[in-house]
Design an enzyme around this catalytic site. Structure first.
Site, PDB file in Angstrom:
ATOM      1  CB  VAL A 170      -0.928   0.013   1.229  1.00  8.56           C
ATOM      2  CG1 VAL A 170      -1.808   1.255   1.218  1.00  8.56           C
ATOM      3  CG2 VAL A 170      -1.786  -1.235   1.260  1.00  8.56           C
ATOM      4  CG  ASP A 319      -8.912 -11.496   7.696  1.00  6.32           C
ATOM      5  OD1 ASP A 319      -8.787 -12.073   8.787  1.00  6.32           O
ATOM      6  OD2 ASP A 319      -7.944 -11.090   7.031  1.00  6.32           O
TER       7      ASP A 319
END
Length: 585
Positions: A170, A319
């Protein structure tokens, strides 16, 4: 912002030392060299690496029950230490094998119905922090997927990633319009690696499915297909963007939930650009308290958010670890990373309703029937042991008040009962149980008095009432349905008796009684008789070979000795089979 999209776990701080055997010690890595972190992969090399891991693991598992492999004799304490060391070695080796196995290990960390508790506990610690790939590779992927160079798409783009994981990394950026964003870029050649690894894993899965011991009662091929589906969905960033938009729409009327916006003009299958939404990681309790936020309220909001996803929307974050949930300065929850989502169909809710009624009535027969209908239980010839296990669970848990029960304790005991039984929990079920346990842990960290079951009580009552009426009227409706079933059965009973009598008259009715234990004893006795014959033949052949050798017939003695060796090998295999019979009796 380091919490965005990735589990902010670091690599192990210390190296655990293996003590199983010398060859297993040689199987562990001495330094972290990731051969998989490249643009091109050798299919042959991956085949050797993966099968070496599998064969080493199988050998270590085979040694677990061999007393001679333990120094000073085999004890339960030594077996537990060995299993723990094996679990640590598995976790570290999966990290070395790369993205495919890291993700599969994380998926298997929810499958306590398939693996021993030591393995599940270690796999839940599986780290997903790996070295970042170069900025030149990031530029190449963005230019190829989005059709423009980085400086044409973004006003600024930080070449140093905020976080790097096995699937991607990222970067913080800014659009020319001024919005602060983050760009998530997929690791180069990841799809090629998945294709190679999954093809090799399919052969390994077939081996386990056909194994006489490990394949019994387990749908390994089904688990493989489920893992493939989840993996391919998680690396499709267009799918992740659609999931994020759906999740945001589901919470559009709730101001206490925030979801980063997707910028579709800057998104492709390997690149996704999202709104920069910084926050305090939900497990950073001291920082939350320093910001003046109510920790008790945040614990309640986290549970409410997930229960709403499950019971109202049927679309939930699969998740929800602490790295994927943050808290904004105004106290709202921020959700990240929508690559892995779960869905609950309306028909599944109806089947779950039947299961809940069975649990409320402590009716093991009804619970077992509903679990079979849900696909969570594989029907076998003798369902007696399974039914007794379910009844034990009902008697154990239903004696406690609902609000005093713990999700973690329930899931642990449920998986302990399910282990080595014909349960085959779907991925959705295991994701839900893991999410509940994770949220309960986070909630207790925020508020020591937090009780997830207490928050879930009104939602459970909503399910019991089917969302349309009071619980009392729903139970009355259920009693009416049962009465109708009893009436239907009663009207059909004379016809069934008449059919049975006709079969008796024709001699078509057969009664078959089978005792599994008796069958095992008979097979063992038969094997003992065969073993006796083998022993006599080996002795006779050995004696004959000795006489022939002394008489000077060397070649003939050698031929007879080969026959004795073949019979001895067959005898050893038979003794190993007898050892398995002894363990089953």
């Amino acid at each position: 912002m380091s919490a965005l999209f990735d589990d902010p776990l670091s690599l192990p701080e210390s190296k655990e030392h293996m003590t199983i055997t010398g060859w297993l010690r040689r199987g562990t890595r001495k330094e972290k060299v990731y051969r998989w972190s490249r643009d091109k992969y050798s299919r042959r090399r991956r085949f050797v690496d993966i099968w070496s891991f599998v064969l080493t693991l199988l050998t270590s598992l085979w040694l677990n029950d061999k007393a001679w492999s333990y120094r000073g004799g085999m004890t339960e304490a030594k077996k537990a230490v060995r299993r723990r060391n094996q679990a640590i070695w598995i976790r570290e080796t999966l990290l070395d094998l790369g993205p495919t196995f890291i993700k599969i290990g994380q998926l298997f960390s929810t499958r306590a119905d398939l693996f021993p508790s030591e393995y599940v506990e270690e796999l839940s610690k599986l780290q997903d922090r790996v070295p970042a790939f170069s900025y030149e590779q990031v530029e190449a992927i963005i230019e190829k997927d989005l059709g423009k160079q980085v400086h044409e798409l973004y006003r600024s783009f930080d070449p140093i990633p905020l976080a790097a994981a096995s699937l991607g990394q990222v970067h913080k950026a800014q659009l020319h319009s001024g919005e602060e964003v983050v760009a998530k870029v997929q690791r180069p050649a990841l799809r090629q690696l998945f294709e190679i690894d999954l093809q090799i894993l399919k052969g390994i899965t077939r081996y386990f499915q056909n194994h006489p011991e490990w394949g019994r009662g387990r749908d390994w091929l089904g688990i493989y297909e489920e893992c493939c589906r989840i993996l391919w969905e998680e690396i499709d960033y267009l799918n992740e963007g659609r999931n994020a938009d759906t999740f945001r729409r589901n919470f559009r009327n709730e101001d206490w939930v925030s979801v980063p916006r997707v910028y579709w003009r800057y998104t492709s299958p390997r690149v996704i650009t999202l709104e920069y939404a910084p926050g305090i990681k939900i497990s950073h309790y001291e920082a939350i308290e320093a910001a003046g936020l109510d920790r008790r309220n945040l614990a309640q909001l986290g549970a409410r958010a997930y229960l709403q996803q499950l019971l109202n929307d049927g679309f939930f974050h699969a998740d929800p670890h602490p790295g994927n949930i943050a808290v904004s300065p105004d106290g709202s929850l921020i959700f990240y990373d929508f690559g892995m989502m779960g869905r609950i169909q309306p028909i599944t809710r109806e089947k779950l309703l039947d299961t809940f009624f069975g649990i409320a009535q402590k009716d093991a027969d009804r619970v077992v029937t509903s679990l079979v209908a849900l696909g969570a239980l594989s029907p076998v010839d003798d369902m007696g042991p399974v039914r007794r296990s379910v009844q034990y669970m009902l008697d154990h848990f239903m004696d406690q008040p609902f609000e005093n029960q713990s999700v973690s304790d329930i899931s642990d005991d449920l998986y302990e009962i399910a282990y080595d039984q014909p349960f085959r929990f779907p991925a959705t079920f295991t994701f839900v149980m893991r999410a509940f346990s994770t949220l309960e842990g986070v909630g207790k960290g925020l508020d020591p008095d937090f009780n997830f079951m207490e928050v879930a009580r009104p939602f459970a009552m909503q399910i019991m009432s089917n969302g349309n009426s009071s619980p009392e009227s729903s139970i009355l409706s259920e009693l009416g349905r049962q009465a109708a079933q009893v009436g239907s059965t009663a009207f059909g009973l004379p016809r069934r008796i008449e059919d049975t009598l006709e079969k008796l008259e024709r001699g078509d009715l057969r009664v078959r009684v089978r005792s599994t234990e008796t069958d095992r004893v008979i097979r063992r006795l038969s094997s003992v008789n065969i073993g006796t014959n083998y022993t006599l033949l080996v002795s006779a052949f050995t004696l004959s070979a000795t006489i022939l050798y002394v008489s000077g017939h060397v070649w003939l003695a050698l031929l007879v000795a080969v026959g004795a060796a073949a019979l001895a090998f067959a005898l050893i295999r038979l003794l190993m089979r007898l050892d398995r019979f002894d363990r089953m009796l």
